[in-house]
Design a protein around this motif. Structure first.
Motif, PDB file in Angstrom:
ATOM      1  N   VAL A  44      37.915  46.764  42.609  1.00  0.00           N
ATOM      2  CA  VAL A  44      37.878  46.907  41.364  1.00  0.00           C
ATOM      3  C   VAL A  44      36.446  47.747  41.482  1.00  0.00           C
ATOM      4  O   VAL A  44      35.895  48.017  42.084  1.00  0.00           O
ATOM      5  CB  VAL A  44      37.734  46.409  40.055  1.00  0.00           C
ATOM      6  CG1 VAL A  44      39.167  46.433  39.825  1.00  0.00           C
ATOM      7  CG2 VAL A  44      37.084  45.603  39.632  1.00  0.00           C
ATOM      8  N   GLY A  45      36.557  49.494  40.913  1.00  0.00           N
ATOM      9  CA  GLY A  45      35.125  50.200  40.568  1.00  0.00           C
ATOM     10  C   GLY A  45      35.057  49.903  39.652  1.00  0.00           C
ATOM     11  O   GLY A  45      35.212  49.139  38.534  1.00  0.00           O
ATOM     12  N   LEU A  46      33.989  50.892  38.646  1.00  0.00           N
ATOM     13  CA  LEU A  46      32.789  51.117  38.184  1.00  0.00           C
ATOM     14  C   LEU A  46      34.642  51.670  36.514  1.00  0.00           C
ATOM     15  O   LEU A  46      34.468  51.415  35.875  1.00  0.00           O
ATOM     16  CB  LEU A  46      32.353  52.406  37.743  1.00  0.00           C
ATOM     17  CG  LEU A  46      31.207  51.954  38.350  1.00  0.00           C
ATOM     18  CD1 LEU A  46      29.686  53.286  37.976  1.00  0.00           C
ATOM     19  CD2 LEU A  46      30.362  50.821  37.139  1.00  0.00           C
ATOM     20  N   GLU A  47      35.473  52.488  36.772  1.00  0.00           N
ATOM     21  CA  GLU A  47      36.229  52.696  36.076  1.00  0.00           C
ATOM     22  C   GLU A  47      36.906  51.584  35.448  1.00  0.00           C
ATOM     23  O   GLU A  47      37.364  51.402  33.603  1.00  0.00           O
ATOM     24  CB  GLU A  47      37.240  53.729  36.947  1.00  0.00           C
ATOM     25  CG  GLU A  47      37.033  55.105  37.364  1.00  0.00           C
ATOM     26  CD  GLU A  47      36.358  54.989  38.478  1.00  0.00           C
ATOM     27  OE1 GLU A  47      36.228  53.822  39.357  1.00  0.00           O
ATOM     28  OE2 GLU A  47      35.750  55.867  38.829  1.00  0.00           O
ATOM     29  N   VAL A  48      37.087  50.872  36.148  1.00  0.00           N
ATOM     30  CA  VAL A  48      38.378  49.342  35.775  1.00  0.00           C
ATOM     31  C   VAL A  48      37.340  48.162  34.994  1.00  0.00           C
ATOM     32  O   VAL A  48      37.687  47.864  33.597  1.00  0.00           O
ATOM     33  CB  VAL A  48      38.678  48.287  36.817  1.00  0.00           C
ATOM     34  CG1 VAL A  48      39.464  47.080  36.129  1.00  0.00           C
ATOM     35  CG2 VAL A  48      40.196  49.456  37.437  1.00  0.00           C
ATOM     36  N   ILE A  49      36.205  48.008  35.749  1.00  0.00           N
ATOM     37  CA  ILE A  49      35.006  47.886  35.051  1.00  0.00           C
ATOM     38  C   ILE A  49      35.004  48.157  33.164  1.00  0.00           C
ATOM     39  O   ILE A  49      34.950  47.341  32.428  1.00  0.00           O
ATOM     40  CB  ILE A  49      33.510  47.807  35.362  1.00  0.00           C
ATOM     41  CG1 ILE A  49      33.867  46.935  36.695  1.00  0.00           C
ATOM     42  CG2 ILE A  49      31.925  46.565  34.972  1.00  0.00           C
ATOM     43  CD1 ILE A  49      32.561  47.059  37.843  1.00  0.00           C
ATOM     44  N   ALA A  50      34.606  49.991  33.377  1.00  0.00           N
ATOM     45  CA  ALA A  50      34.519  49.923  32.014  1.00  0.00           C
ATOM     46  C   ALA A  50      35.877  50.008  30.805  1.00  0.00           C
ATOM     47  O   ALA A  50      35.825  49.614  29.970  1.00  0.00           O
ATOM     48  CB  ALA A  50      34.691  51.402  31.923  1.00  0.00           C
ATOM     49  N   GLU A  51      36.724  50.223  31.463  1.00  0.00           N
ATOM     50  CA  GLU A  51      37.821  49.578  30.988  1.00  0.00           C
ATOM     51  C   GLU A  51      38.515  48.487  31.079  1.00  0.00           C
ATOM     52  O   GLU A  51      38.977  47.978  29.114  1.00  0.00           O
ATOM     53  CB  GLU A  51      39.077  50.012  31.971  1.00  0.00           C
ATOM     54  CG  GLU A  51      39.539  51.687  32.205  1.00  0.00           C
ATOM     55  CD  GLU A  51      40.787  51.591  33.602  1.00  0.00           C
ATOM     56  OE1 GLU A  51      41.760  50.364  33.540  1.00  0.00           O
ATOM     57  OE2 GLU A  51      41.587  52.551  33.649  1.00  0.00           O
TER      58      GLU A  51
END
Length: 228
Positions: free
Chosen positions: A203-210
């Motif tokens: 994952v990238g920052l998008e999933v980490i943020a989610e």
């Protein structure tokens, strides 16, 4: 592992040659990955400015969480600042301290130290101990002694983790990054966990943020909760 009192001594240190600064590690939860990336860059810039201003102790703090602000994942913030300062050539000028409600068990402490954190104040763990005592689930002890025992157990766990890797001193383990990333994409690893082996993508920052948003929404639900 620092108690709340020990952290406050460092936060308000008044001795020649020492200066501390507290930097918030929070991001606007409604704006997702863009806000998380922007918040990290803001922390990096604030760390650079603190060093220019003469600080040699940087405290990364996620206190101040609100309905609009969520904490940046502790390891992401610590490792991100650690590697940013290495690239800037200023890492050896400061000690990096974390004030966070996220770390609570031996693995958390071990990874944070391994990615450059000099000391950790797990304030929510201490609050949990206090709550257990209020609920009469911890008997025949006082809060100060219970916190002392928790810290002793955590430190022994970190030392055992090091020993299993064949490392005998905290100094050798600190910042050594003897871990492998699983489930993070190359962009995140290269920027925030530089030099960490990663055999698979993720994952990238998008999933980490989610994921951060999902945890935050449980603490600040949109609908009123009946507590009666």
């Amino acid at each position: 592992i620092l108690t709340n009192e020990e952290l406050e001594k460092l936060r308000h240190i008044n001795r020649p040659g020492f200066k501390s600064v507290t930097l918030p590690i929070l991001f606007k939860v409604a704006n997702g990955a863009k806000a998380l990336a922007a918040a990290l860059e803001k922390v990096f810039a604030a760390a650079d400015k603190a060093i220019v201003d003469g600080a040699n102790i940087i405290i990364l703090s996620d206190r101040g969480v609100s309905a609009a602000l969520a904490p940046i994942p502790a390891l992401l913030a610590v490792s991100g600042v650690h590697h940013h300062l290495i690239r800037s050539g200023t890492r050896t000028k400061i000690g990096l301290i974390l004030e966070s409600g996220e770390p609570r068990e031996v693995h958390h402490f071990s990874v944070l130290i391994g990615y450059g954190c000099t000391a950790i104040n797990p304030y929510l763990a201490f609050e949990t101990i206090a709550d257990l005592m209020r609920e009469k689930l911890l008997a025949e002890t006082d809060h100060k002694l219970a916190v002392k025992k928790y810290i002793k157990a955590a430190v022994k766990g970190v030392v055992k983790t090091m020993a299993k890797m064949g490392i005998s001193t905290i100094q050798s383990y600190h910042g050594a990054q003897i871990f492998e990333a699983i489930g993070l994409n190359g962009e995140v690893v290269n920027k925030y966990f530089t030099w960490t082996p990663s055999r698979i993508q993720g994952v990238g920052l998008e999933v980490i943020a989610e994921e951060a948003q999902a945890r935050h929404s449980r603490a600040f639900p949109r609908e009123a909760v009946n507590t009666e």
